[in-house]
Design a protein around this motif. Sequence first.
Motif, mmCIF file in Angstrom:
data_model
loop_
_atom_site.group_PDB
_atom_site.id
_atom_site.type_symbol
_atom_site.label_atom_id
_atom_site.label_comp_id
_atom_site.label_asym_id
_atom_site.label_seq_id
_atom_site.Cartn_x
_atom_site.Cartn_y
_atom_site.Cartn_z
ATOM 1 N N VAL A 379 -0.813 -0.613 5.237
ATOM 2 C CA VAL A 379 -1.178 -1.788 4.448
ATOM 3 C C VAL A 379 -0.308 -1.864 3.198
ATOM 4 O O VAL A 379 0.186 -2.934 2.811
ATOM 5 N N LEU A 382 3.205 -3.545 3.383
ATOM 6 C CA LEU A 382 3.262 -5.001 3.322
ATOM 7 C C LEU A 382 2.770 -5.552 1.982
ATOM 8 O O LEU A 382 3.064 -6.709 1.650
ATOM 9 N N TYR A 383 2.047 -4.748 1.227
ATOM 10 C CA TYR A 383 1.467 -5.220 -0.038
ATOM 11 C C TYR A 383 2.405 -5.003 -1.226
ATOM 12 O O TYR A 383 2.578 -5.884 -2.071
ATOM 13 N N ARG A 452 3.677 -12.731 7.058
ATOM 14 C CA ARG A 452 3.218 -11.461 6.494
ATOM 15 C C ARG A 452 1.803 -11.124 6.976
ATOM 16 O O ARG A 452 1.510 -9.977 7.341
ATOM 17 N N ASP A 453 0.905 -12.113 6.981
ATOM 18 C CA ASP A 453 -0.466 -11.857 7.413
ATOM 19 C C ASP A 453 -0.528 -11.496 8.892
ATOM 20 O O ASP A 453 -1.373 -10.701 9.318
ATOM 21 N N TYR A 456 0.093 -7.920 9.034
ATOM 22 C CA TYR A 456 -1.092 -7.155 8.636
ATOM 23 C C TYR A 456 -2.001 -6.893 9.842
ATOM 24 O O TYR A 456 -2.522 -5.789 10.028
#
Length: 494
Positions: A379, A382-383, A452-453, A456
Motif C-alpha cells: 500500500v 502506491l501512497y 492508481r486505485d 491498489y
Amino acid sequence: MWGRSRPGAWYRWYHLALMTATYITGELSHFLVGIVSRQMAQELHYGDIGCVERENATDAGADCYTFTDNTSCTAVDACEWTYTGLGIQYQVLAGPAFIGAFTLAGLVFGSLADSYNRQRLLTFSTALLTVSTFLMGFATEYWHLVLFRMCTAAGEAGFAPLSSGMISDQFPPQLRGMAMSIFTWGIYFGYGISYAIGNYVSAADIMGQSWRWAYYVAAIPGAVLCCLHLTVHDPRTRQAVLSDGEHDLYRIKTSESEAAPVAAAEAAEGAGPRAGWWSRFVVDKLRVFLQPSILLLLLGASMRHTAGFCWSTNTQLYFQTYYPTADLGLWLSWVSIVGGSIGVTVGGVVSDRLVKRIGLRARIWVLSASQLVATPFAVGVLYFPPQWCFVSLLTAYLFAEMWFGVVLAIVVELVEPDVKSSTVAIFLFIINNVGGNMPLAVDGLGDVIGYRDALYVLYPGMYFASSVVFLLTAFALRRDGQPPAAAQEEMTES
C-alpha cells in the motif's frame, strides 16, 4: 560429459547456478517489454494516446497526466500529446500474448520432461528464447511484437518445470527449499536488470535505435548459456542409459525390470505400447488437483501471481505517469534484485528449517504470514512519493517474494517423484493463466476508478487475499492427510 560416476557436491551447485542464470535471461526478456513500451508505442503507433512529459523536459512539476485533451496538454511546454505505452494493446502484449504461449508450451515441456532428457529440452528452450528476444528488436509492426513475444514466452516456458524437477533430483529435502529459492533469484535479477537495460540502453540511443538495442543486448547472455548447457546433463542419466535409437535419442530408457510388467499389462489389454497413456495421465492429474489442499494452494498462488503480474507489468508506466523524473533504472533495478532475492532465500531457508520440525504445513504458514506482512508495505508503494515509495517497495519485496520457491517446494513434495515435472507444469499453467491475464483488468478497472486505485485493488489487495487463502490451505492439508509415501519418506530423511 555423460559419464556415470556420481557428481560431486560442486557439480549440483554449478548446475543450479546455470539454471538460475538461464532463468535470469528469461525474466529479463519477459519484463523488458514493460520498460520500453512507451518508446515502442511511439514508434510503432499502438495503444492509448494521452498527455505525457516531453523527453528532456526542464519543467519537472507539470503533472502532464492531469491534462485530458490535446489543447490543454500542448499548452504546457513540458508536455506532449502522444502514445503513452498504456492501453488495451499494451496489456494484451504484456499479458495474454505472453501467457497464452507460455502456459501451453509449459504443458508440452512438462509432459516431455517426465520421459525425455530434461537438460537437452532446457537447452532447446534457451535457444528459442534467445533468438526470439533478438528478433523483437527488428519488429516494425505491432503484430511482429505479438508474434516474437509469443515465441519468447514459449522458450521461457520450459525453464521452471524442467529445472525444478532436476533441482529436486539433485538436492536432499533439507536443502531443497533453499535450492528452489536460489533458482527463483532468476525472477528478481532478471526483473531488476530489465530496468537497467530498458532505461539506460534505450537512453543511450545506440545508432538511433533506442529500444531496439535493449533487446539486442538482452539476447547476448542467452547465446552464452546455450553453450554452457552442453557441459551438464540430466540427473536421471546417471542412473539410466540413453537409447541409441533414432526416435528415442532424448528418451530415458526404462530398465528391463520396470519395463517387463508394463509390457505384460499392455499386452494383456491388447493395446499398443503407448495406448491408454493419455487416459492414465488425465486420471492421475485429476486425482492430484482435486484434493482440497491443492485446489486452495492453486487459488492462493493465482491471487498472489495476479498481484505480481499487475504490478510488474505496470511499474515503469506507473512511475512514468505520476513521477516521470524518478531514476527508475537505478531504484527499481537494485530494489528488485536485493529485496526479491533476499526475500525468496529467507522464505526457502525458514521453511526448510520449520518443515523438519513441524512438517509440510510449515511451508504454507510461511506463505500466509509473508503475504500478510507485505500487504501494508505494498500500500505504501502506491501512497508515498519517491524516494519513500522505493523504501516501502524494498520492504514489501523482502516479505512478499518468499512465496514462489516455497510454493514449488510444496508442489513437488505433495506428488509422487515420477510426475514432478508434469505436475509443476500444470500448476504453473493454471496460475499463469489466471494471474498472467489479470493485467487486462488494470485497463478496465482503471477506466472506472482510476489507474492508481485499480493498482491498489490488484496489487496489495491480492497480497492480502492470497494470505487468507494460504492459511485455509494449511487446514485443508491436515484434512487431506500426509503427502505421498515416497515424498514423505524423503522429507523425513536426515
